[in-house]
Scaffold this motif. Structure first.
Motif, PDB file in Angstrom:
ATOM      1  N   ILE A   1       0.843  -1.204   0.000  1.00  0.00           N
ATOM      2  CA  ILE A   1       0.000   0.000   0.000  1.00  0.00           C
ATOM      3  C   ILE A   1       0.879   1.254   0.000  1.00  0.00           C
ATOM      4  N   SER A   2       1.926   1.237   0.800  1.00  0.00           N
ATOM      5  CA  SER A   2       2.832   2.392   0.852  1.00  0.00           C
ATOM      6  C   SER A   2       3.510   2.623  -0.485  1.00  0.00           C
ATOM      7  N   SER A   3       3.920   1.538  -1.136  1.00  0.00           N
ATOM      8  CA  SER A   3       4.564   1.663  -2.439  1.00  0.00           C
ATOM      9  C   SER A   3       3.604   2.254  -3.470  1.00  0.00           C
ATOM     10  N   MET A   4       2.344   1.807  -3.450  1.00  0.00           N
ATOM     11  CA  MET A   4       1.349   2.344  -4.378  1.00  0.00           C
ATOM     12  C   MET A   4       1.134   3.837  -4.141  1.00  0.00           C
ATOM     13  N   ALA A   5       1.027   4.233  -2.879  1.00  0.00           N
ATOM     14  CA  ALA A   5       0.844   5.651  -2.551  1.00  0.00           C
ATOM     15  C   ALA A   5       2.069   6.467  -2.949  1.00  0.00           C
ATOM     16  N   ASP A   6       3.262   5.912  -2.724  1.00  0.00           N
ATOM     17  CA  ASP A   6       4.497   6.617  -3.103  1.00  0.00           C
ATOM     18  C   ASP A   6       4.558   6.853  -4.608  1.00  0.00           C
ATOM     19  N   THR A   7       4.240   5.827  -5.392  1.00  0.00           N
ATOM     20  CA  THR A   7       4.267   5.950  -6.850  1.00  0.00           C
ATOM     21  C   THR A   7       3.318   7.051  -7.308  1.00  0.00           C
ATOM     22  N   PHE A   8       2.141   7.064  -6.737  1.00  0.00           N
ATOM     23  CA  PHE A   8       1.106   8.030  -7.087  1.00  0.00           C
ATOM     24  C   PHE A   8       1.544   9.459  -6.758  1.00  0.00           C
ATOM     25  N   VAL A   9       1.969   9.673  -5.530  1.00  0.00           N
ATOM     26  CA  VAL A   9       2.330  11.021  -5.077  1.00  0.00           C
ATOM     27  C   VAL A   9       3.626  11.487  -5.730  1.00  0.00           C
ATOM     28  N   ASP A  10       4.605  10.592  -5.857  1.00  0.00           N
ATOM     29  CA  ASP A  10       5.868  10.977  -6.485  1.00  0.00           C
ATOM     30  C   ASP A  10       5.657  11.402  -7.937  1.00  0.00           C
ATOM     31  N   GLY A  11       4.767  10.699  -8.648  1.00  0.00           N
ATOM     32  CA  GLY A  11       4.472  11.082 -10.021  1.00  0.00           C
ATOM     33  C   GLY A  11       3.886  12.472 -10.096  1.00  0.00           C
ATOM     34  N   TYR A  12       3.014  12.799  -9.144  1.00  0.00           N
ATOM     35  CA  TYR A  12       2.397  14.129  -9.102  1.00  0.00           C
ATOM     36  C   TYR A  12       3.450  15.215  -8.888  1.00  0.00           C
TER      37      TYR A  12
ATOM     38  N   GLU B   1       0.338  26.823 -14.715  1.00  0.00           N
ATOM     39  CA  GLU B   1       0.573  26.952 -13.282  1.00  0.00           C
ATOM     40  C   GLU B   1       0.048  25.748 -12.490  1.00  0.00           C
ATOM     41  N   ILE B   2      -0.552  24.787 -13.180  1.00  0.00           N
ATOM     42  CA  ILE B   2      -1.058  23.595 -12.497  1.00  0.00           C
ATOM     43  C   ILE B   2      -0.541  22.349 -13.217  1.00  0.00           C
ATOM     44  N   SER B   3      -0.523  21.241 -12.496  1.00  0.00           N
ATOM     45  CA  SER B   3      -0.107  19.972 -13.080  1.00  0.00           C
ATOM     46  C   SER B   3      -1.102  18.894 -12.660  1.00  0.00           C
ATOM     47  N   PHE B   4      -0.755  17.650 -12.879  1.00  0.00           N
ATOM     48  CA  PHE B   4      -1.653  16.546 -12.559  1.00  0.00           C
ATOM     49  C   PHE B   4      -0.852  15.254 -12.602  1.00  0.00           C
ATOM     50  N   THR B   5      -1.469  14.182 -12.168  1.00  0.00           N
ATOM     51  CA  THR B   5      -0.962  12.846 -12.448  1.00  0.00           C
ATOM     52  C   THR B   5      -2.146  11.894 -12.522  1.00  0.00           C
ATOM     53  N   ILE B   6      -2.008  10.839 -13.322  1.00  0.00           N
ATOM     54  CA  ILE B   6      -3.053   9.825 -13.459  1.00  0.00           C
ATOM     55  C   ILE B   6      -2.402   8.443 -13.381  1.00  0.00           C
ATOM     56  N   ILE B   7      -2.999   7.572 -12.588  1.00  0.00           N
ATOM     57  CA  ILE B   7      -2.543   6.196 -12.482  1.00  0.00           C
ATOM     58  C   ILE B   7      -3.780   5.303 -12.501  1.00  0.00           C
ATOM     59  N   ALA B   8      -3.637   4.070 -12.945  1.00  0.00           N
ATOM     60  CA  ALA B   8      -4.795   3.181 -13.070  1.00  0.00           C
ATOM     61  C   ALA B   8      -4.486   1.795 -12.527  1.00  0.00           C
ATOM     62  N   TYR B   9      -5.500   1.172 -11.919  1.00  0.00           N
ATOM     63  CA  TYR B   9      -5.396  -0.194 -11.402  1.00  0.00           C
ATOM     64  C   TYR B   9      -6.645  -0.984 -11.807  1.00  0.00           C
ATOM     65  N   PRO B  10      -6.522  -2.299 -11.933  1.00  0.00           N
ATOM     66  CA  PRO B  10      -7.690  -3.124 -12.279  1.00  0.00           C
ATOM     67  C   PRO B  10      -8.626  -3.300 -11.092  1.00  0.00           C
ATOM     68  N   VAL B  11      -9.864  -3.674 -11.400  1.00  0.00           N
ATOM     69  CA  VAL B  11     -10.844  -3.999 -10.363  1.00  0.00           C
ATOM     70  C   VAL B  11     -11.229  -5.476 -10.512  1.00  0.00           C
ATOM     71  N   PRO B  12     -11.814  -6.072  -9.469  1.00  0.00           N
ATOM     72  CA  PRO B  12     -12.072  -7.519  -9.484  1.00  0.00           C
ATOM     73  C   PRO B  12     -12.919  -8.019 -10.647  1.00  0.00           C
TER      74      PRO B  12
ATOM     75  N   ASN C   1       1.582  11.135 -16.444  1.00  0.00           N
ATOM     76  CA  ASN C   1       0.883   9.941 -16.937  1.00  0.00           C
ATOM     77  C   ASN C   1       1.653   8.699 -16.518  1.00  0.00           C
ATOM     78  N   ILE C   2       1.094   7.939 -15.592  1.00  0.00           N
ATOM     79  CA  ILE C   2       1.705   6.685 -15.159  1.00  0.00           C
ATOM     80  C   ILE C   2       0.883   5.553 -15.749  1.00  0.00           C
ATOM     81  N   PRO C   3       1.486   4.565 -16.399  1.00  0.00           N
ATOM     82  CA  PRO C   3       2.913   4.241 -16.430  1.00  0.00           C
ATOM     83  C   PRO C   3       3.675   5.050 -17.477  1.00  0.00           C
ATOM     84  N   LEU C   4       5.001   4.870 -17.435  1.00  0.00           N
ATOM     85  CA  LEU C   4       5.878   5.526 -18.394  1.00  0.00           C
ATOM     86  C   LEU C   4       5.720   4.888 -19.772  1.00  0.00           C
ATOM     87  N   GLY C   5       6.370   5.493 -20.774  1.00  0.00           N
ATOM     88  CA  GLY C   5       6.492   4.778 -22.031  1.00  0.00           C
ATOM     89  C   GLY C   5       5.879   5.398 -23.259  1.00  0.00           C
ATOM     90  N   GLU C   6       6.275   6.618 -23.617  1.00  0.00           N
ATOM     91  CA  GLU C   6       5.873   7.158 -24.914  1.00  0.00           C
ATOM     92  C   GLU C   6       6.764   8.342 -25.269  1.00  0.00           C
TER      93      GLU C   6
END
Length: 692
Positions: free
Chosen positions: A231-242, A404-415, A492-497
């Motif tokens: 959970i901490s790793s997921m939160a870190d990835t999200f916030v660090d990307g932002y 003057e503003i930025s953003f980040t987007i990350i996505a995960y699957p649902v059951p 935009n997470i993940p990387l790659g473009e």
């Protein structure tokens, strides 16, 4: 901070009066005879909405008394079922919230209006849970007025006029309170649930007022079982990307105080950890409901905190309700009140940093049913919609400058993605945390080749008929300038473009995809033709007639415009994500956030640098990315309505439908980037390991 809804003694009296009237409507429906079909339909409409209105009153009264949090899980789940079951199959087929049923019972104009009123009343569910009585009262008054008109035998224009004045009179209040919901940290209802309630069982999920399905419950249960370090790793990835997004754009994050967080229900364990990280940086986080009210309703990608749609067809049926009352007069009221709302919230806007977004994927696919009962835009309304979109963009840009503003987007699957969900979830975490430095080097080798070209030629394979030539920006000093941005994991997470804003002149040909999901809607056999960088024609294979297919694409992708430019050309490099999609057979449900990294993609609408073209941006190698606009965007200072379109939709060709991407140079050289579906630029070959 409920006082922003103008709670007062007069409102209390109005609410009590409406509650009494709802009881009377039910009595009338039960006691009076129905001598004809019209009378029966009017009483049926009154009975359905009065019953639902009383249910909402009960929700509000429980929330105001603080009783919601004292209820058992079973009681909360039962209330949620009662609120949302009426718009699910089979009940929806005979509900006045269904435009097709309402029109069949009450006629076209009256039926459409009554269905819109039913949807507006349903939009009050989150407000009732938040203890906000004012919007609920306004919607109840609208219903009672419409019902009284129908009982008195009023004609269709009178019924529609009542809906018009409801929107007209409350436009300013709704717009201002929406800005406060999305910008003000003092609006804490959703925040207090996420940060204050126990996440150890599902009770907290039902406090939001959103529809709760098995998806939300299973997601929350799955995350409860994950170790804290995951959970901490997921939160870190999200916030660090932002945070990295601000650094990439050369912005000072320290000047901003407010972070808007958008997320799906069920992810609260990750959301809570992300909030703690933002707050440790001295930021305040805002959480808010998605807007379902007639003013501000947007079909497509949800905003705020959202759950699985109770019925996607219901949402699709009501996407155009505003068209019932949209005219020049209302547009002027919208313009005036929107500006006034921004002026009152100007200080909050200055502190606003931008959205941090957690998206989901793997929900069941949705292919809508087109209904004649649903209003569509004629030429007059198309023009008004374009003007509304343009003025919204201009006013927003004035108070929330894009540079003057930025953003980040990350996505995960649902059951609901399938029985291999746990494996897919773990693999998605891996995809979201690939090595930035390694990809940075690979992508730079690709850019070094692309920067030599005047054009890029893209051809499809395996039944894909794409044959498209993209014109590239002219470099003045290749030693200091570059055409393509080297995109790793930030906004935009993940990387790659690697991506660019193409020249419109010289961009011509056909873009073809066998199947793609855009904003949750499926498009089969999608074909888009470009001439001079602008869409010249389009088709798909979803419906029985050519006109239905064209209307579907025009309305949902082109936003009812006659044409749109190609705003972006990009080459996705995340072949790990591509391999994941093939291994688990989930390519058709990938969100565009990941799908765009799994092949070349082309965006129609604005460029990636929309409204921030004058803000200099650099690649990691120090070269300035100079391709930030196009021929239309250069009109931004003189004719802004022609420069921007307030939309940006990516359409991706997957690797298995791709033959080649070739750089065409001014001196006649042809430099392959991809040939036979494989990366061929020296130093990029490792990407092919996941394509095999």
């Amino acid at each position: 901070m409920k006082d922003y809804w103008k709670e007062n003694d007069t409102l209390s009296e109005r609410y009590e009066l409406m509650r009494e009237r709802l009881e009377a409507v039910l009595s009338e429906a039960a006691e009076n005879e129905k001598p004809d079909a019209r009378t029966e339909a009017v009483y049926g409409f009154g009975e359905e909405l009065a019953s639902f209105g009383l249910l909402l009153c009960g929700v509000w009264e429980a929330a105001a008394a603080g009783e919601q949090r004292e209820r058992t899980l079973e009681e909360l789940a039962e209330e949620n079922r009662r609120l949302y079951e009426p718009i699910q199959a089979p009940a929806y087929e005979t509900s006045y919230a269904n435009p097709a049923y309402a029109v069949a019972r009450l006629g076209k104009t009256v039926g459409r209006t009554c269905a819109a009123v039913a949807a507006e009343l349903r939009a009050m569910i989150p407000h009732a849970y938040a203890g906000e009585r004012a919007p609920l009262t306004y919607a109840l008054e609208l219903f009672v007025e419409i019902y009284n008109l129908l009982q008195d035998g009023a004609d269709a224009p009178a019924v529609r006029r009542a809906l018009f004045y409801y929107v007209h009179d409350y436009c300013g209040e709704y717009l201002e309170t929406r800005l406060l919901e999305t910008r003000c940290p003092d609006v804490r209802f959703y925040y207090d649930i996420v940060m204050g309630e126990s996440l150890e069982d599902d009770r907290y999920l039902y406090l939001f007022g959103e529809y709760i399905s098995s998806t939300e419950r299973e997601m929350a249960e799955f995350l409860r079982k994950l170790p804290e370090e995951t959970i901490s790793s997921m939160a870190d990835t999200f916030v660090d990307g932002y945070v990295r997004g601000f650094a990439t754009m050369g912005m000072d994050f320290s000047k901003k105080k407010i972070v808007e967080l958008r997320t799906a229900l069920g992810f609260e364990r990750v959301t809570r950890e992300a909030i703690r990280r933002f707050e440790a940086m001295g930021k305040q986080v805002v959480l808010f409901p998605q807007n379902q009210k007639l003013i501000g309703r947007r079909y497509g990608r949800p905003g705020g905190v959202y759950g699985t749609p109770a019925n996607p067809q219901y949402d699709y049926d009501h996407r155009n309700d505003l068209l019932l009352v949209l005219n020049r007069r209302l547009l002027e009221v919208y313009r005036r009140t929107l500006r006034k709302s921004y002026e009152r919230c100007a200080e909050l806007c200055r502190q606003y940093a931008g959205p941090a977004v957690q998206e989901t994927f793997g929900e069941p696919g949705f292919e809508p049913v087109a209904k004649e009962a649903v209003i569509t835009a004629d030429e007059r309304l198309k023009k008004l919609l374009a003007e509304k979109s343009a003025l919204t963009g201009r006013i927003s840009e004035e108070f929330l400058p894009s540079d003057e503003i930025s953003f980040t987007i990350i996505a995960y699957p649902v059951p609901s993605i399938g029985e291999r969900f746990p494996e897919i979830f773990r693999e998605t975490i891996r995809v979201n945390t690939l090595d930035n430095e390694a990809y940075k080097q690979i992508q730079q080798r690709m850019i070094d080749v692309l920067d030599q070209g005047k054009f890029v030629h893209v051809r499809g394979a395996n039944g894909n008929e794409t044959d498209l030539t993209v014109a590239l920006y002219d470099l003045n000093d290749p030693s200091k300038e570059t055409i393509f941005e080297n995109c790793t994991a930030d906004v935009n997470i993940p990387l790659g473009e690697v991506f660019t804003s193409p020249k419109l002149t010289g961009t011509n040909g056909l873009l073809h995809v066998s199947q793609v999901y855009l904003d949750g809607n499926c498009y089969r056999d999608l074909r888009v033709w470009f001439r001079g960088g602008m869409i010249s024609d389009y088709s798909c294979g979803n419906f029985a007639t050519k006109e239905e297919n064209r209307q579907y694409f025009r309305e949902n992708v082109m936003k009812n415009r006659d044409t749109l430019p190609m705003g972006e050309f990009a080459i996705g490099t995340n072949t790990t994500a591509y391999r994941m999609a093939r291994e688990f057979d989930i390519q058709k449900v990938l969100p565009i956030l990941i799908a765009e990294k799994t092949g070349p993609h082309f965006a129609v609408g604005d460029t990636c640098y929309s409204h921030a073209e004058d803000h200099k941006v650099y690649n990691p190698n120090g070269k300035e990315i100079v391709a930030r606009d196009n021929e239309l965007v250069r009109l931004r200072d003189t004719e802004p309505d022609k420069a921007y379109f307030q939309c940006h939709t990516d359409i991706t060709i997957p690797y298995d439908e791709l033959d080649s991407i070739t750089v065409l140079c001014a001196d006649g050289r042809e430099l392959p980037v991809i040939a036979g579906g494989k990366f061929v630029v020296p130093g990029t070959e490792t990407l092919n390991e996941n394509i095999k």
